[in-house]
Design an enzyme around this catalytic site. Structure first.
Site, short mmCIF file in Angstrom:
data_model
loop_
_atom_site.label_atom_id
_atom_site.label_comp_id
_atom_site.label_asym_id
_atom_site.label_seq_id
_atom_site.Cartn_x
_atom_site.Cartn_y
_atom_site.Cartn_z
N GLU A 56 0.82 -1.23 0.00
CA GLU A 56 0.00 0.00 0.00
C GLU A 56 0.85 1.28 0.00
O GLU A 56 0.45 2.29 -0.56
CB GLU A 56 -0.94 0.01 1.21
CG GLU A 56 -2.06 -1.03 1.13
CD GLU A 56 -1.68 -2.38 1.69
OE1 GLU A 56 -2.55 -3.27 1.74
OE2 GLU A 56 -0.49 -2.57 2.09
N GLN A 119 -9.24 -6.67 11.65
CA GLN A 119 -8.73 -5.68 10.70
C GLN A 119 -9.41 -4.33 10.87
O GLN A 119 -9.68 -3.62 9.89
CB GLN A 119 -8.86 -6.18 9.25
CG GLN A 119 -7.84 -7.27 8.95
CD GLN A 119 -7.66 -7.56 7.47
OE1 GLN A 119 -8.56 -7.34 6.66
NE2 GLN A 119 -6.50 -8.06 7.10
N LYS A 168 -17.98 -1.05 5.41
CA LYS A 168 -18.30 -2.12 4.46
C LYS A 168 -19.81 -2.19 4.18
O LYS A 168 -20.23 -2.40 3.04
CB LYS A 168 -17.79 -3.46 5.00
CG LYS A 168 -17.93 -4.60 3.99
CD LYS A 168 -17.24 -5.87 4.46
CE LYS A 168 -17.30 -6.95 3.38
NZ LYS A 168 -16.61 -8.20 3.79
N MET A 484 23.84 9.35 3.20
CA MET A 484 23.75 10.64 3.88
C MET A 484 24.00 10.47 5.39
O MET A 484 24.65 11.29 6.02
CB MET A 484 22.38 11.28 3.64
CG MET A 484 22.28 12.70 4.17
SD MET A 484 23.43 13.84 3.37
CE MET A 484 22.39 14.54 2.08
#
Length: 597
Positions: A56, A119, A168, A484
């Site tokens: 994601e 979830q 949902k 860096m």
């Protein structure tokens, strides 16, 4: 708009129809339980292309790259819980860099919200500080209005990310779809037209100044104000400095351009701001990377600060002339006001200023040394990629040394050709951002210039590129270290390289592994469906880059093995005054400070 359409649909169908109507052409995402109802009607859409990413975070950065390259709103989609929380980094990144983004997430059914259901994560609560606005939708009939509002908020005023979290059961419920919806945003009225009195004051200061600087930030690109900026700069004759976020807003090759300001800015740009008597800030935010130690920044300068976000004005540096408005309208009005000043005989005399600026430019140009052991110089690699790139190439960078070298050694002549993570400094940004840019601008070459550290965070999106015919090119500037961070350890931690070497284990358990490449980026890239190339010698550099440029039917990854001790110069150490800039290691510029007023 035409006649409103009304039909019976599910909430999920309503969502996809709404995305079609707002003009979302490409969505980057991954399905999962809570968002699954939306993926079914997505299959039937002929107007919305979905790109199935591998993580994601990749979806979010791809949506950012798409937005920056095309000027449209980027869209990403994820399921509830971990799917949504994986979007937090790109959402925060878009918030810092003012990128128009709409993130759509599924949520557990409304009756389960707050019960710690499977979830479930409170993504609205989590992202509240890093979104311009966010919505929790629990009723199917609200979906079209919320989507229309989300796209409007993301793309107007100061652009930014908007999250739409949809339960949902709202996706599964039956509803009527009608378009266009009635938008209801009573508190959202961005001011775009600047106040005429402030514009007149600014024009007077510009023509009265002896040492003015136009300090140009990313807001000028967001406002599509680059043509107006060029007119203003040439009309006034003032030097222009473009921040990391504004590269390409003013042509690098233009004689009025003095480079990028800031911690790793050009000596001339940093010094111009320090010695200025007037700074005209256009869509810039006086952030710490530009100002250095704030109370020592530009001590002699009056400040004209124009920004579309009133919260930015006076946040870090008090403004003598604050101007709230869209950069394009502000600059267009400034042009007229300066012309009026000129017609009345008020014209700035910047002759002595340009003598100083040109002397600094000649004395302290950007440059680098070639390694004396015959290995590749990372600066030269990036410079040649820029010089050999086809017209219209878009460059995306990760974060660190290679990002600063890409800012310095590639010439940016046009807007929307440089994508990077400026405010958040997100490692892993380059590959997915390049993917999004290429998806949105398939006719342009897109080069991701990445470090070997950054590349190992999101390289799985090369699989997405290979499977979706998104043929980006990736240059890995491989110095075997987190470059860096290693540079800081060299300068400030007595060369104690704690956990910055990437190609060996703790205490180098296997000393024979020193020369091995773990991972082997060429094999890794080939395994993901890309062409993998490697370059280790300066004499092969052009041939390898030209080979990469010639392959356009799949992604190409080039592993450039570069010298590990190369550093980014100039540099202002964190927390110190910009007056202490080093042009190179132990080289402090001499400005003959008796020239100060």
């Amino acid at each position: 708009m035409g006649i409103a359409t009304i039909e019976q649909v599910t909430g999920a169908q309503s969502l996809i129809r709404s995305l079609e109507e707002v003009g979302a052409e490409t969505v980057f995402g991954i399905p999962g339980g809570a968002i699954l109802p939306a993926y079914d009607p997505l299959m039937d859409s002929t107007r919305v292309r979905h790109v199935l990413v591998r993580h994601e975070q990749g979806a979010g950065h791809a949506a950012e790259g798409y937005a920056l390259a095309t000027g449209r709103v980027g869209v990403c989609m994820a399921t509830s819980g971990p799917g949504a929380t994986n979007l937090v980094t790109p959402i925060a990144n878009a918030h810092m860099d003012s990128v128009p983004l709409v993130a759509i997430t599924g949520q557990v059914a409304s009756a389960s919200i707050g019960t710690d259901a499977f979830q479930e994560a409170d993504i609205v609560g989590i992202t509240m500080p890093i979104t311009k606005h966010n919505f929790l939708v629990t009723r199917a009939e609200d979906i079209p209005r919320v989507i229309a509002q989300a796209f409007h908020i993301a793309s107007t005023g100061r652009p930014g990310p908007v999250l739409v979290d949809i339960a949902k059961d709202a996706l599964q419920a039956r509803t009527t779809f009608s378009w266009p919806p009635v938008m209801d945003l009573p508190g959202y009225r961005p001011v775009t037209k600047p106040h005429a009195k402030q514009i007149r004051e600014a024009a007077k200061l510009i023509t009265a100044a002896r040492r003015p600087v136009l300090y140009v930030g990313g807001g000028v690109l967001k406002a599509n104000a680059t043509a107006e900026l060029k007119v203003l700069a040439e009309l006034t004759g003032a030097p222009v400095t473009t921040t990391l976020m504004a590269l390409g807003a003013f042509p690098d090759s233009h004689p009025l351009h003095v480079g990028m300001p800031g911690m790793h800015g050009s000596v001339t740009a940093v010094t111009a701001l320090q010695k200025a008597d007037l700074i005209v800030a256009l869509g810039a935010r006086f952030d710490d990377r530009v100002t250095g130690k704030l109370d020592s920044f530009a001590p002699h300068a009056k400040i004209v600060h124009a920004d579309i976000d009133p919260a930015e004005i006076g946040k870090n540096r008090a403004a003598d002339v604050p101007i709230v408005g869209d950069a394009r309208e502000v600059i267009a009005d400034l042009v007229q006001a300066v012309q009026k000043e000129h017609s009345e005989g008020h014209r700035g005399d910047y002759g002595a200023w340009w003598k100083d600026l040109n002397r600094w430019r000649e004395t302290y140009p950007l440059g680098y040394d070639q390694p004396d052991n015959g290995s590749l110089s990372p600066q030269q690699v990036i410079e040649r990629i820029g010089q050999l790139a086809p017209e219209g190439t878009i460059f995306a960078a990760g974060v660190g040394q290679h990002q600063m070298w890409s800012a310095h050694y590639v010439q940016y002549e046009k807007p929307a050709t440089w994508l990077n993570s400026g405010g958040a400094g997100t490692m892993g940004y380059a590959v997915p951002a390049a993917m999004g840019a290429k998806a949105g601008m398939p006719g342009n070459t897109v080069w991701a210039i990445d470090g070997d550290g950054c590349f190992q965070m999101t390289n799985q999106e090369l699989t997405t590129c290979a499977l979706n015919n998104i043929p980006i090119k990736v240059a890995i500037i491989n110095n075997g270290a987190l470059g860096m961070v290693r540079q800081w350890q060299t300068l400030f931690y007595n060369q104690r390289y704690s956990n910055t070497v990437l190609h060996s284990g703790p205490e180098d358990v296997n000393p024979d592994a020193k020369g091995t490449r773990v991972p082997d980026f060429v094999k890794l890239s080939e395994a993901m469906g890309c062409v993998g190339l490697r370059c280790e010698r300066p004499e092969d550099l052009d041939k390898v880059i030209e080979e990469a440029n010639s392959i356009n039917d799949r992604p190409v990854v080039v592993d450039f093995i570069v010298h590990e001790d190369a550093m980014v110069w100039p540099m202002v150490a964190a927390g110190t005054s910009n007056d202490t800039i080093l042009a190179a290691r132990d080289v402090r510029p001499d400005f003959g400070d008796n020239e100060d007023d």
